[in-house]
Design an enzyme around this catalytic site. Sequence first.
Site, PDB file in Angstrom:
ATOM      1  N   ARG A  47      14.316  -0.218   0.573  1.00 41.42           N
ATOM      2  CA  ARG A  47      14.689  -1.590   1.196  1.00 41.42           C
ATOM      3  C   ARG A  47      15.184  -2.505   0.332  1.00 41.42           C
ATOM      4  O   ARG A  47      14.659  -2.502  -0.830  1.00 41.42           O
ATOM      5  CB  ARG A  47      13.384  -1.815   2.008  1.00 41.42           C
ATOM      6  CG  ARG A  47      13.445  -3.184   2.676  1.00 41.42           C
ATOM      7  CD  ARG A  47      12.282  -3.095   3.685  1.00 41.42           C
ATOM      8  NE  ARG A  47      11.179  -3.535   2.890  1.00 41.42           N
ATOM      9  CZ  ARG A  47       9.926  -3.665   3.670  1.00 41.42           C
ATOM     10  NH1 ARG A  47       9.882  -3.535   4.978  1.00 41.42           N
ATOM     11  NH2 ARG A  47       8.737  -4.083   2.915  1.00 41.42           N
TER      12      ARG A  47
ATOM     13  N   ASP B  75       1.476 -11.481   6.762  1.00 40.48           N
ATOM     14  CA  ASP B  75       1.861 -10.638   5.670  1.00 40.48           C
ATOM     15  C   ASP B  75       3.467 -10.077   6.104  1.00 40.48           C
ATOM     16  O   ASP B  75       3.968  -9.479   5.254  1.00 40.48           O
ATOM     17  CB  ASP B  75       1.148  -9.417   5.406  1.00 40.48           C
ATOM     18  CG  ASP B  75       0.726  -8.679   6.735  1.00 40.48           C
ATOM     19  OD1 ASP B  75       0.085  -9.289   7.586  1.00 40.48           O
ATOM     20  OD2 ASP B  75       0.797  -7.522   6.390  1.00 40.48           O
ATOM     21  N   ASN B  76       3.935 -10.216   7.504  1.00 36.29           N
ATOM     22  CA  ASN B  76       5.086  -9.753   7.708  1.00 36.29           C
ATOM     23  C   ASN B  76       6.059 -10.766   7.976  1.00 36.29           C
ATOM     24  O   ASN B  76       7.201 -10.762   8.591  1.00 36.29           O
ATOM     25  CB  ASN B  76       4.993  -8.825   8.793  1.00 36.29           C
ATOM     26  CG  ASN B  76       4.259  -7.363   8.682  1.00 36.29           C
ATOM     27  OD1 ASN B  76       4.238  -7.000   7.461  1.00 36.29           O
ATOM     28  ND2 ASN B  76       3.652  -6.892   9.742  1.00 36.29           N
TER      29      ASN B  76
ATOM     30  N   ASP C  76      -1.965   6.741   3.004  1.00 37.06           N
ATOM     31  CA  ASP C  76      -1.838   7.732   1.846  1.00 37.06           C
ATOM     32  C   ASP C  76      -0.567   7.338   1.107  1.00 37.06           C
ATOM     33  O   ASP C  76       0.041   8.107   0.423  1.00 37.06           O
ATOM     34  CB  ASP C  76      -1.506   9.095   2.748  1.00 37.06           C
ATOM     35  CG  ASP C  76      -0.249   8.722   3.765  1.00 37.06           C
ATOM     36  OD1 ASP C  76       0.086   7.660   3.911  1.00 37.06           O
ATOM     37  OD2 ASP C  76      -0.033   9.902   4.394  1.00 37.06           O
TER      38      ASP C  76
ATOM     39  N   ARG D 103       5.961 -13.250   1.011  1.00 32.57           N
ATOM     40  CA  ARG D 103       5.542 -13.550   2.467  1.00 32.57           C
ATOM     41  C   ARG D 103       4.777 -14.578   2.424  1.00 32.57           C
ATOM     42  O   ARG D 103       3.883 -15.161   1.351  1.00 32.57           O
ATOM     43  CB  ARG D 103       4.743 -12.158   2.990  1.00 32.57           C
ATOM     44  CG  ARG D 103       5.546 -11.061   2.628  1.00 32.57           C
ATOM     45  CD  ARG D 103       4.547  -9.647   2.042  1.00 32.57           C
ATOM     46  NE  ARG D 103       5.163  -8.855   1.644  1.00 32.57           N
ATOM     47  CZ  ARG D 103       5.448  -7.726   2.447  1.00 32.57           C
ATOM     48  NH1 ARG D 103       5.531  -7.619   3.560  1.00 32.57           N
ATOM     49  NH2 ARG D 103       6.335  -6.565   2.143  1.00 32.57           N
TER      50      ARG D 103
ATOM     51  N   ASP E 203       9.809  -6.084   7.678  1.00 29.61           N
ATOM     52  CA  ASP E 203       8.890  -4.932   8.177  1.00 29.61           C
ATOM     53  C   ASP E 203       8.962  -4.715   9.715  1.00 29.61           C
ATOM     54  O   ASP E 203       8.341  -5.246  10.626  1.00 29.61           O
ATOM     55  CB  ASP E 203       7.357  -5.517   8.065  1.00 29.61           C
ATOM     56  CG  ASP E 203       6.911  -5.061   6.807  1.00 29.61           C
ATOM     57  OD1 ASP E 203       7.477  -4.623   5.823  1.00 29.61           O
ATOM     58  OD2 ASP E 203       5.482  -5.168   6.336  1.00 29.61           O
TER      59      ASP E 203
ATOM     60  N   GLY F   7       0.807  -1.143  -0.020  1.00 31.65           N
ATOM     61  CA  GLY F   7      -0.008   0.062   0.108  1.00 31.65           C
ATOM     62  C   GLY F   7       0.763   1.271   0.154  1.00 31.65           C
ATOM     63  O   GLY F   7       0.266   2.622  -0.303  1.00 31.65           O
ATOM     64  N   ARG F   8       2.141   1.142   0.306  1.00 28.75           N
ATOM     65  CA  ARG F   8       3.033   2.306   0.446  1.00 28.75           C
ATOM     66  C   ARG F   8       4.448   1.800   0.028  1.00 28.75           C
ATOM     67  O   ARG F   8       5.258   2.647   0.569  1.00 28.75           O
ATOM     68  CB  ARG F   8       2.915   2.900   1.649  1.00 28.75           C
ATOM     69  CG  ARG F   8       3.339   1.978   2.742  1.00 28.75           C
ATOM     70  CD  ARG F   8       3.443   2.650   3.938  1.00 28.75           C
ATOM     71  NE  ARG F   8       3.718   1.920   5.156  1.00 28.75           N
ATOM     72  CZ  ARG F   8       4.320   2.346   6.192  1.00 28.75           C
ATOM     73  NH1 ARG F   8       4.702   3.517   6.428  1.00 28.75           N
ATOM     74  NH2 ARG F   8       4.447   1.597   7.251  1.00 28.75           N
TER      75      ARG F   8
HETATM   76  P1  AMP Z   1       2.519  -2.930   8.031  1.00 29.91           P
HETATM   77  O1  AMP Z   1       1.751  -2.646   9.249  1.00 29.91           O
HETATM   78  O2  AMP Z   1       3.537  -1.766   7.593  1.00 29.91           O
HETATM   79  O3  AMP Z   1       3.106  -4.268   7.851  1.00 29.91           O
HETATM   80  O4  AMP Z   1       1.344  -2.782   6.922  1.00 29.91           O
HETATM   81  C1  AMP Z   1       0.097  -3.533   6.767  1.00 29.91           C
HETATM   82  C2  AMP Z   1      -0.315  -3.088   5.532  1.00 29.91           C
HETATM   83  O5  AMP Z   1      -1.200  -1.800   5.591  1.00 29.91           O
HETATM   84  C3  AMP Z   1       0.023  -3.329   4.068  1.00 29.91           C
HETATM   85  O6  AMP Z   1      -0.627  -3.738   3.110  1.00 29.91           O
HETATM   86  C4  AMP Z   1       0.782  -1.829   3.971  1.00 29.91           C
HETATM   87  O7  AMP Z   1       0.934  -1.873   2.793  1.00 29.91           O
HETATM   88  C5  AMP Z   1      -0.662  -1.048   4.410  1.00 29.91           C
HETATM   89  N1  AMP Z   1      -0.189   0.318   4.926  1.00 29.91           N
HETATM   90  C6  AMP Z   1       0.608   0.668   5.990  1.00 29.91           C
HETATM   91  N2  AMP Z   1       0.848   1.946   6.083  1.00 29.91           N
HETATM   92  C7  AMP Z   1       0.104   2.593   4.789  1.00 29.91           C
HETATM   93  C8  AMP Z   1      -0.013   3.859   4.328  1.00 29.91           C
HETATM   94  N3  AMP Z   1       0.561   4.895   5.091  1.00 29.91           N
HETATM   95  N4  AMP Z   1      -0.403   3.996   3.319  1.00 29.91           N
HETATM   96  C9  AMP Z   1      -1.082   2.883   2.429  1.00 29.91           C
HETATM   97  N5  AMP Z   1      -0.813   1.588   2.969  1.00 29.91           N
HETATM   98  C10 AMP Z   1      -0.398   1.465   4.101  1.00 29.91           C
HETATM   99 MG    MG Z   2       3.890  -5.278   6.265  1.00 35.26          MG
END
Ligand code: AMP
Ligand code: MG
EC number: 2.7.7.-
Length: 490
Positions: free
Chosen positions: A174, A250-251, A123, A181, A260, A90-91
């Site tokens: 990164r 997913d991590n 975002d 995953r 992550d 997502g980012r």
């Molecule tokens: P994470 O907690 O970083 O492992 O993220 C979990 C999910 O949320 C993943 O699909 C990320 O891509 C998404 N995600 C986390 N932060 C953001 C952000 N600021 N904008 C869009 N997607 C996000």
């Molecule tokens: Mg993640």
Amino acid sequence: MTVHFPFQNSYSALPDSFFARVAPTPVAAPRLIKLNRPLAVQLGLDPDLLETPEGAAILAGKTVPAGADPIAMAYAGHQFGQFVPQLGDGRAILLGEVIDSDGIRRDIQLKGSGPTPFSRRGDGRAALGPVLREYIVSEAMHALGIPTTRSLAAVVTGEHVIRETALPGAVLTRVASSHIRVGTFQFFAVRRDTEAIRRLADHVIARHYPELVGAERPYHALLAGVVARQADLVARWLLVGFIHGVMNTDNSSISGETIDYGPCAFMDAYNPSQVFSSIDEMGRYAYANQPRIALWNLTRLAECLLPLFSDEQEKAVAEAQDILGAFSDQFSAAYQAGLRRKVGLFTERDGDDALIQDLLDAMAKNQADFTLTFRKLGDAAVDDSADARAQFMEPATFDEWAGRWRARIALEPQGATERQVAMHAVNPMFIPRNHRVEAVIQAAVNDDNYAPFEELVKVLAEPFEDQPHYAAYADPPLPDQRVLRTFCGT
Ligand code: AMP
Ligand code: MG
């Protein structure tokens, strides 16, 4: 001269359902904060060119280098036990893959580079604090010899991201041996797309488990391989006091790297039920729960692979259970062997495990600093126990234990100095202590001062060296410096 990335992309050649093609979103005013020069060289990149404005623009996602094939990867995942059928990058955007100087294929990914079709309500951006945290901790893990994604660069974007307040935005570059995953398999499993699971498994085998190519039962062997690597990885985490904080599927990396870095932290005082993450209210991902959770995640992976095992469901399940059954022994073997090295045992005798457990119990009861207790125990092998016993609220508890330990090591022929050297090689002096990481982030975010960040990164690059000039970095926090909560900051 332009920066040349020797891309050789393989993931973006997989079917379209595996990812979305999307370019990074340009940012206002990229400024390079940190380049990991040795890593750049290892990846076949020119560090001098990466440090030019043109290099910074690439590392910020403002320009896309030639040969890149930018994609956001699709994946699903169990988050705190709840299944989400579509997460995805997502980012983050995968620019492409390069073959490094060791011949290993590495992903180069920008994290915080703008929205993708997987952003949901996010975002697509990252704040500076979490970017610096990931940079510091991932590089520290690498220096500790623990499989991990790496950090090639951090840039600030010149834009703000809105979290609880407006914060400086940043992008982390990164590097991973891949970003595949457990959740990547789950993405196709929930869609009952067995052909995609097979394609993904074949890709993973070729990339991460090449020794299994042509194996008689390659998908069984793949599961066994991931089980073995995760068992080893989690044992290594425990042996340095690392708490991942968000072990969602997913991590959880298929290659066996730590991935992550969110609200992760190293513990100071030894406490098996330690949790730092503000979002882990139930302690699901507490320090001592991590092996159990790794097995839980691997069980989710096994479920995805069942259709590749056999058309007969019962048979497939039994085979999967058999393979998963190896985890506990593999984890325990790695963990116990690691603990033996930490207390300086060269040989194995009955009663060793109990002796070590008694130390851990005493440490927990006495709030002994995990890192310093073991480091100073190495010195106690040649000298007196003063520094080690000082870690205990009731030093007499340590003295009682140390008497038994001295009797035990006296049964081995190795000399005191040899033992100290061996112990110091596995017991770090320096870990990324939470209060240090927080202080570095505050200086960067509030004062645009990166000197503390630079110094911390430098000290953590040689965690097993005494570095007397930086001795203060080994100190646990004073009571008013303690950081009790960490945040993922997404
Ligand atoms: P994470 O907690 O970083 O492992 O993220 C979990 C999910 O949320 C993943 O699909 C990320 O891509 C998404 N995600 C986390 N932060 C953001 C952000 N600021 N904008 C869009 N997607 C996000
Ligand atoms: Mg993640």
